[in-house]
Every structure is written in structure tokens, then in C-alpha cells.
Design a protein around this motif. Structure first.
Motif, PDB file in Angstrom:
ATOM      1  N   MET A 141      26.729  55.710  39.479  1.00 20.27           N
ATOM      2  CA  MET A 141      26.526  56.864  40.358  1.00 20.27           C
ATOM      3  C   MET A 141      25.029  57.149  40.465  1.00 20.27           C
ATOM      4  SD  MET A 141      29.660  57.576  41.171  1.00 20.27           S
ATOM      5  CE  MET A 141      29.453  59.160  42.021  1.00 20.27           C
ATOM      6  N   GLU A 142      24.559  57.337  41.692  1.00 20.80           N
ATOM      7  CA  GLU A 142      23.159  57.669  41.926  1.00 20.80           C
ATOM      8  C   GLU A 142      23.082  58.765  42.981  1.00 20.80           C
ATOM      9  OE1 GLU A 142      20.790  54.258  42.864  1.00 20.80           O
ATOM     10  OE2 GLU A 142      21.525  53.086  41.164  1.00 20.80           O
ATOM     11  N   LYS A 144      23.223  64.056  47.067  1.00 18.79           N
ATOM     12  CA  LYS A 144      24.585  63.997  46.543  1.00 18.79           C
ATOM     13  C   LYS A 144      24.744  62.773  45.645  1.00 18.79           C
ATOM     14  CE  LYS A 144      26.731  66.215  50.581  1.00 18.79           C
ATOM     15  NZ  LYS A 144      27.736  66.049  51.680  1.00 18.79           N
ATOM     16  N   MET A 145      25.593  62.900  44.623  1.00 13.20           N
ATOM     17  CA  MET A 145      25.888  61.764  43.756  1.00 13.20           C
ATOM     18  C   MET A 145      26.893  60.861  44.463  1.00 13.20           C
ATOM     19  SD  MET A 145      23.953  62.111  41.181  1.00 13.20           S
ATOM     20  CE  MET A 145      24.622  60.850  40.094  1.00 13.20           C
ATOM     21  N   LYS A 146      26.516  59.586  44.603  1.00 13.32           N
ATOM     22  CA  LYS A 146      27.372  58.637  45.307  1.00 13.32           C
ATOM     23  C   LYS A 146      27.498  57.344  44.509  1.00 13.32           C
ATOM     24  CE  LYS A 146      26.431  60.293  50.002  1.00 13.32           C
ATOM     25  NZ  LYS A 146      26.037  59.894  51.382  1.00 13.32           N
ATOM     26  N   SER A 180      37.566  57.366  39.490  1.00 13.27           N
ATOM     27  CA  SER A 180      38.226  58.408  40.282  1.00 13.27           C
ATOM     28  C   SER A 180      38.034  58.195  41.782  1.00 13.27           C
ATOM     29  CB  SER A 180      37.688  59.787  39.885  1.00 13.27           C
ATOM     30  OG  SER A 180      36.329  59.941  40.284  1.00 13.27           O
ATOM     31  N   LEU A 181      36.945  57.516  42.150  1.00 18.62           N
ATOM     32  CA  LEU A 181      36.651  57.281  43.566  1.00 18.62           C
ATOM     33  C   LEU A 181      37.297  56.011  44.096  1.00 18.62           C
ATOM     34  CD1 LEU A 181      32.853  58.238  43.511  1.00 18.62           C
ATOM     35  CD2 LEU A 181      34.706  59.556  44.560  1.00 18.62           C
ATOM     36  N   PHE A 182      37.718  55.117  43.185  1.00 18.84           N
ATOM     37  CA  PHE A 182      38.320  53.848  43.590  1.00 18.84           C
ATOM     38  C   PHE A 182      39.642  53.616  42.846  1.00 18.84           C
ATOM     39  CE2 PHE A 182      33.784  53.432  44.353  1.00 18.84           C
ATOM     40  CZ  PHE A 182      33.722  52.830  45.607  1.00 18.84           C
ATOM     41  N   ASP A 241      29.041  55.224  34.290  1.00 21.41           N
ATOM     42  CA  ASP A 241      29.762  56.321  34.954  1.00 21.41           C
ATOM     43  C   ASP A 241      31.220  55.942  35.242  1.00 21.41           C
ATOM     44  OD1 ASP A 241      27.222  57.724  35.147  1.00 21.41           O
ATOM     45  OD2 ASP A 241      26.761  56.412  36.837  1.00 21.41           O
ATOM     46  N   GLN A 242      31.874  55.354  34.235  1.00 20.76           N
ATOM     47  CA  GLN A 242      33.199  54.770  34.448  1.00 20.76           C
ATOM     48  C   GLN A 242      34.219  55.773  34.985  1.00 20.76           C
ATOM     49  OE1 GLN A 242      31.379  54.233  31.624  1.00 20.76           O
ATOM     50  NE2 GLN A 242      30.877  52.062  31.870  1.00 20.76           N
ATOM     51  N   ASP A 243      34.270  56.964  34.427  1.00 24.88           N
ATOM     52  CA  ASP A 243      35.281  57.933  34.853  1.00 24.88           C
ATOM     53  C   ASP A 243      35.075  58.344  36.309  1.00 24.88           C
ATOM     54  OD1 ASP A 243      36.451  57.856  32.378  1.00 24.88           O
ATOM     55  OD2 ASP A 243      35.452  59.657  31.625  1.00 24.88           O
ATOM     56  N   GLN A 244      33.800  58.555  36.690  1.00 19.47           N
ATOM     57  CA  GLN A 244      33.518  58.971  38.067  1.00 19.47           C
ATOM     58  C   GLN A 244      33.816  57.864  39.059  1.00 19.47           C
ATOM     59  OE1 GLN A 244      29.550  60.313  36.509  1.00 19.47           O
ATOM     60  NE2 GLN A 244      29.696  61.767  38.187  1.00 19.47           N
ATOM     61  N   VAL A 245      33.400  56.648  38.728  1.00 19.78           N
ATOM     62  CA  VAL A 245      33.650  55.531  39.642  1.00 19.78           C
ATOM     63  C   VAL A 245      35.147  55.277  39.764  1.00 19.78           C
ATOM     64  CG1 VAL A 245      33.278  53.060  40.051  1.00 19.78           C
ATOM     65  CG2 VAL A 245      31.399  54.464  39.163  1.00 19.78           C
TER      66      VAL A 245
END
Length: 553
Positions: free
Chosen positions: A485-486, A491-493, A47-49, A41-45
Motif C-alpha cells: 500500500m502506498e 489516498k492509500m492505494k 481485503s481489496l483482492f 500490508d497483507q491484511d489491507q491488500v
């Protein structure tokens, strides 16, 4: 506090460090590798960091470096369940700080993350630190399971860090705690501060590991403690020759403890939850497999045996996993109404009315005690508390019933008397083994070096652990590198991915190659108590799991 002769002797033990760290601070340099990415989940992670994602792996080596020797003020937190060696992480961190600059200070926040938010603290001195060197437990400052999650909690943590004039915070914990550390590091950056956050990998369950975190601290001591107890019970079983012992072992999300204990002691039965899930074994299949081992041994005149059961087994059995998931959702959705139901009969009737037809049948088929345990209060994450479910007693009851049926049919002529045990808390606060004492001290010292080199959002790492401590490799890996992401609470976190037992890995393959023989024959192995003094092959050896994983055999 009165102390034992062993504790006095352990105060004198000097933990071993990797050769690169066992020198003047000015002679330690940091080498930074290429940019990293998360395990999934590279893109999602990313974006959060945005501030910490992609940081390089750090390795400490001998040579002139730029490690800061300015006075530092660092805070430390013990988070989550206890694990042997936590005190040595703190002593290693303290010694590193003081070696670099005697004016540095280490602040201990009391009771876990809540101590950081509430600014409840002590400042360590030599006397306090010396009283806890090489000891078990987390009682030096206590621990807690509070998570820093809300905007208010993050703001409170930052306010405390500013009020304390901290240069860094060290979080000693498992996957959830270190996910929190990553979020805290990002929050500090996002709010324009230079306060660093470093994590240290702790969990006796052994499920916080990867290529760079070869084992989490405490696993070595805990599983050796359990294996001594299992060996003692094996000796008793082989002496009395009339009891089966069903031993549940701590480890909710992974079966590393059960697998390592099996490799150390050679039980007749050892269930690995990950294999149950992979092969989609039903509860009845597991019961029949155990009953067949009991029958075979009875045919050979051996009406005794040892079965190891991982704590989290029930969540890996397909029909039970579905049932528990439905119950978790049900109790979360109808929590207030469910709380008004005072009798178990009313609670069970309500649950059955809301469950799917299949899950309702599974639930109704279980013994009353297990059904009651499945309806107990959830943990802070909304999950069933598997440690309160007597899986070992459930298996004893069901195996006994099946053997009784076989006896009535003329297919079993032996006897089956079983005793239940649960080993968990017995291993969490033991005197750390020499391996864990050295490993945790090195992790704490490495955490100091990561701070002194200006790094944040890292997990302290010590590798090459199957070799003598002088050959260990210290460094740090970005916390975001371990994330995916899990879904949590709907919610996905971002979370650090748990490391389960790999069925194609060397430790499981070794176990799998021996278990049929262990099932049929009494091959019990007695590892004995943890030894602290004597030859290295007796006192300093890592776990079988670690040696097999490192050898790749």
C-alpha cells in the motif's frame, strides 16, 4: 513501408523458448505451489483482492497436462512507455494461441487501455504479425498511458470485453499498468465473469523485478544501446582530451540503467540515486565530489571525463525531494490560481511565498532554468516531470562555479569544458537484442499458457535467465504477491512495489569496488553495438546486472 536489410534478416530469426515450452501443447503441464501473500500490508491488500489474493505460483514443466486447446479469443494491450521486445510478446502470444487451435483469435486494442474502454481494435492475422516479428517499437497497435481507475472506466472495459466475447485480456506494461491489470482481474471476478487478465512485465527502467521476475523486458536492449553511445563518447573524449561529458540516463524511480551502463563502460563518475538518498547527500556534496574528480584528473593532465547521471537523481537529494514534494502539493492545491499567473516571475514569487523557509531558500538558490522546469505542468500522477529537468546541466553549471572559485583561490589550475547529453528515447524502440527477442517471445507464449490453464490475476514469468534459453523456467506469479500500500493523490492505494538498486546487492558492490580506480584513471570500456549474429558469447549474453544478481557474487 520500406524496410532495411537488417529488418528483413530479423524477420527470419526464430526466438528460442524454454525446453518445457518447445513441445506439443498437450505435453506441457502446470505445477501450482503453495498459497502466496503480498510483500507487505497483507491484511489491507487481501481485503481489496478477495478473489485473487493468495493464489499459488505457477510453473510450466514437460509432461502430460490439461492445457486447453479450445478456441480462445484474447485481447492484448500495450500500456505505458515503449520498450524493445513488445512486438515479440504479441507474436509469442499469437503463436501460442494458433498452435493450440488455429481458430483462436488475438484482438489488439489500439492506443493502450483507452482502446479497451473505447472498443477500438484490430484482429491480428498472419500477415500483420509477420511484419512485426523481432522489431522494436510499439507501433503494431500503439500504446497509451490512460489508467483504468473510475467505476465508469472499469465498466467500459468490461462492456468491451463482453461485446468482443473475450476469454482473456493481456496487459503488457510496467508496475502501474500491472497494478491496473490486477484491479481489472478482480473487477471481472467481482462482476461474475470468467474473463481472465494476465500481465507481462515491461519497463526499460529495470524497476519491475523480484525473485520471480528477474528482469523486465526492454532493459537489456535499452541499456546496451545507451552503453554503445556512451562508449562512442568515451572514445571521442579520450581522443580530443578537452571535454567533460555529463550524460543523463533514463530511469526516474531507480538507477538500474545508470548502474548497468557504468558496469559496461567504466565512467569516471556515476551517481546512483539510491546511494544519495541512503547517505543523505546534499546537492552541494554531490557537486563537490564531482569537482574533486575533475580536479584530480586535471592534476594528471587529463582535462576530460565522463559522468553518468540518473534521470531521477533530483528527487533523491533530500532537500530537493522535500522541495519537489511541497511544490507538487502546492500546485495541486492551488492549480487554478497558479494557471492565472502568466510570467515566471509571478509564478516563482507565489511559490516562494507558500513554501517552507528551507525549501524557499533551496528554490531561490537554483538557476533560473531549473526553477522554471520545477514549475512545469505535472504528469498524470501529479508528479514533477523529471525528464524535463536538466539535472545534467544543473550539475555542469554548479561544478563549473565551484571550480572557478577554487581557481581564484589557487586550488585548481586545469580547465573545465563540459557538454550535456540525455539518452532516453534512443533506447526505447531499438531492435531488441537476441536476449530480449527470446525473453519477450517466451513471455508472450507463457501468457497464452496461463490463459489456457484458466489462471487470472497473474504476471507472466520466465526465470533462470542467466542460462541458455533452453534452461529457462516459465510460469506465472500472482500480481497481488508483488503489492503493498502506498499513498497516491492523498489516498492509500495498492500498487506493485518498485525495485530500487540494492546497495548491498552484487551489482552495486561490484561497481563500488571499481569506481575509485575509474575516477582517477581512464579505464574506458567500449561494448560496441548490439550484435545479432555470431557466437553466443557475443550475441546472447544478458546484462552484467543480471549475471551478478544470479551469481550472488
Amino acid at each position: 513501408m520500406e524496410i532495411s536489410s537488417l529488418q528483413k534478416a530479423r524477420y527470419e530469426y526464430q526466438p528460442k523458448l524454454p525446453a518445457a515450452l518447445d513441445s506439443a501443447i498437450s505435453d506441457i503441464r502446470v505445477e501450482l505451489g503453495d498459497p502466496t501473500e503480498s510483500v507487505a500490508d497483507q491484511d489491507q491488500v487481501k481485503s481489496l483482492f478477495p478473489h485473487s489474493y493468495g493464489a499459488p505460483i505457477a510453473v510450466f514443466a514437460s509432461g502430460k497436462g490439461k492445457t486447453s486447446q479450445n478456441p480462445l479469443r484474447v485481447g492484448v494491450i500495450l500500456s505505458g512507455g515503449q520498450a524493445p521486445g513488445g512486438h515479440n510478446v504479441i507474436t509469442g502470444l499469437y503463436d501460442g494461441l494458433k498452435k493450440a487451435n488455429s481458430q483462436s483469435n488475438l484482438v489488439g486494442f489500439l492506443g493502450g487501455p483507452s482502446g479497451l474502454m473505447d472498443n477500438d481494435f484490430i484482429v491480428f492475422d498472419d500477415a500483420k504479425i509477420d511484419a512485426f516479428r523481432n522489431t522494436g517499437g510499439f507501433d503494431i497497435i500503439g500504446s497509451g498511458r490512460t489508467k483504468i481507475e473510475t467505476d465508469e472506466q472499469f465498466a467500459a472495459a468490461l462492456n468491451t470485453a463482453k461485446e468482443q466475447k473475450l476469454d482473456a485480456v493481456v496487459v503488457i506494461g510496467g508496475d502501474d499498468s500491472n497494478t491496473n491489470a490486477a484491479l481489472l482481474a478482480e473487477y471481472f471476478k467481482d462482476n461474475g465473469t470468467d474473463i481472465q487478465v494476465i500481465g507481462v512485465p515491461k519497463t526499460i527502467d529495470g524497476d519491475l523485478k523480484n525473485e520471480y521476475i528477474e528482469t523486465s523486458f526492454g532493459f537489456d536492449t535499452a541499456v546496451k544501446t545507451y552503453s554503445e553511445l556512451i562508449g562512442n563518447i568515451m572514445r571521442d573524449a579520450n581522443s580530443a582530451k578537452k571535454y567533460w561529458h555529463f550524460i543523463k540516463l533514463m530511469g526516474r524511480s531507480a538507477s538500474h540503467i545508470a548502474l548497468e551502463a557504468a558496469l559496461q563502460t567504466h565512467p569516471n563518475v556515476a551517481i546512483i540515486s539510491e546511494e544519495v538518498a541512503e547517505k543523505k547527500k546534499s546537492l552541494n556534496q554531490i557537486v563537490e565530489e564531482i569537482a574533486n574528480v575533475v580536479r584530480h584528473r586535471s592534476d594528471n593532465g587529463e582535462n576530460f571525463g565522463i559522468a553518468l547521471i540518473p534521470e531521477g537523481l533530483i528527487e533523491f537529494i533530500p532537500e530537493m525531494k522535500t522541495l519537489i514534494s511541497e511544490l507538487n502539493d502546492l500546485l495541486a492545491h492551488d492549480e487554478k490560481y497558479f494557471a492565472t499567473l502568466k510570467s515566471f516571475e509571478d509564478q516563482a514569487e507565489f511559490a516562494v511565498s507558500k513554501l517552507s523557509d528551507h525549501s524557499a531558500k533551496v528554490f531561490s538558490s537554483l538557476p533560473r532554468g531549473i526553477r522554471q522546469q520545477l514549475l512545469l505542468d505535472r504528469d498524470p500522477h501529479g508528479n514533477v516531470q523529471v525528464s524535463l529537468i536538466d539535472t545534467e546541466k544543473l550539475l555542469i553549471e554548479m561544478v563549473g562555479e565551484l571550480l572557478a572559485q577554487w581557481k581564484a583561490q589557487g586550488n585548481f589550475s586545469g580547465s573545465f569544458k563540459a557538454l550535456a547529453h540525455f539518452f532516453g528515447y534512443e533506447g526505447r524502440c531499438a531492435f531488441p537484442s537476441n536476449f530480449d527477442a527470446d525473453y519477450t517471445y517466451s513471455l508472450g507464449y507463457t501468457a497464452f499458457l496461463l490463459i489456457a490453464n484458466g489462471l487470472t490475476g497473474y504476471l507472466s514469468s520466465v526465470r533462470n535467465l542467466d542460462k541458455p534459453a533452453s534452461e529457462w523456467v516459465a510460469g506465472g506469479i500472482p500480481l497481488t504477491m508483488m503489492m503493498n500500500m502506498e499513498q497516491r493523490h492523498g489516498k492509500m492505494k495498492p500498487v506493485i512495489r518498485k525495485a530500487l538498486v540494492e546497495l548491498d546487492g552484487a551489482p552495486f558492490k561490484e561497481f563500488s569496488s571499481k569506481r575509485d580506480d575509474w575516477a582517477k584513471n581512464t579505464r574506458y570500456f567500449f561494448p560496441g553495438a548490439i550484435q545479432y549474429y555470431g557466437p553466443a558469447e557475443v550475441c546472447d549474453q544478458p546484462t552484467i546486472t543480471l549475471k551478478l544478481e544470479r551469481s550472488g557474487k
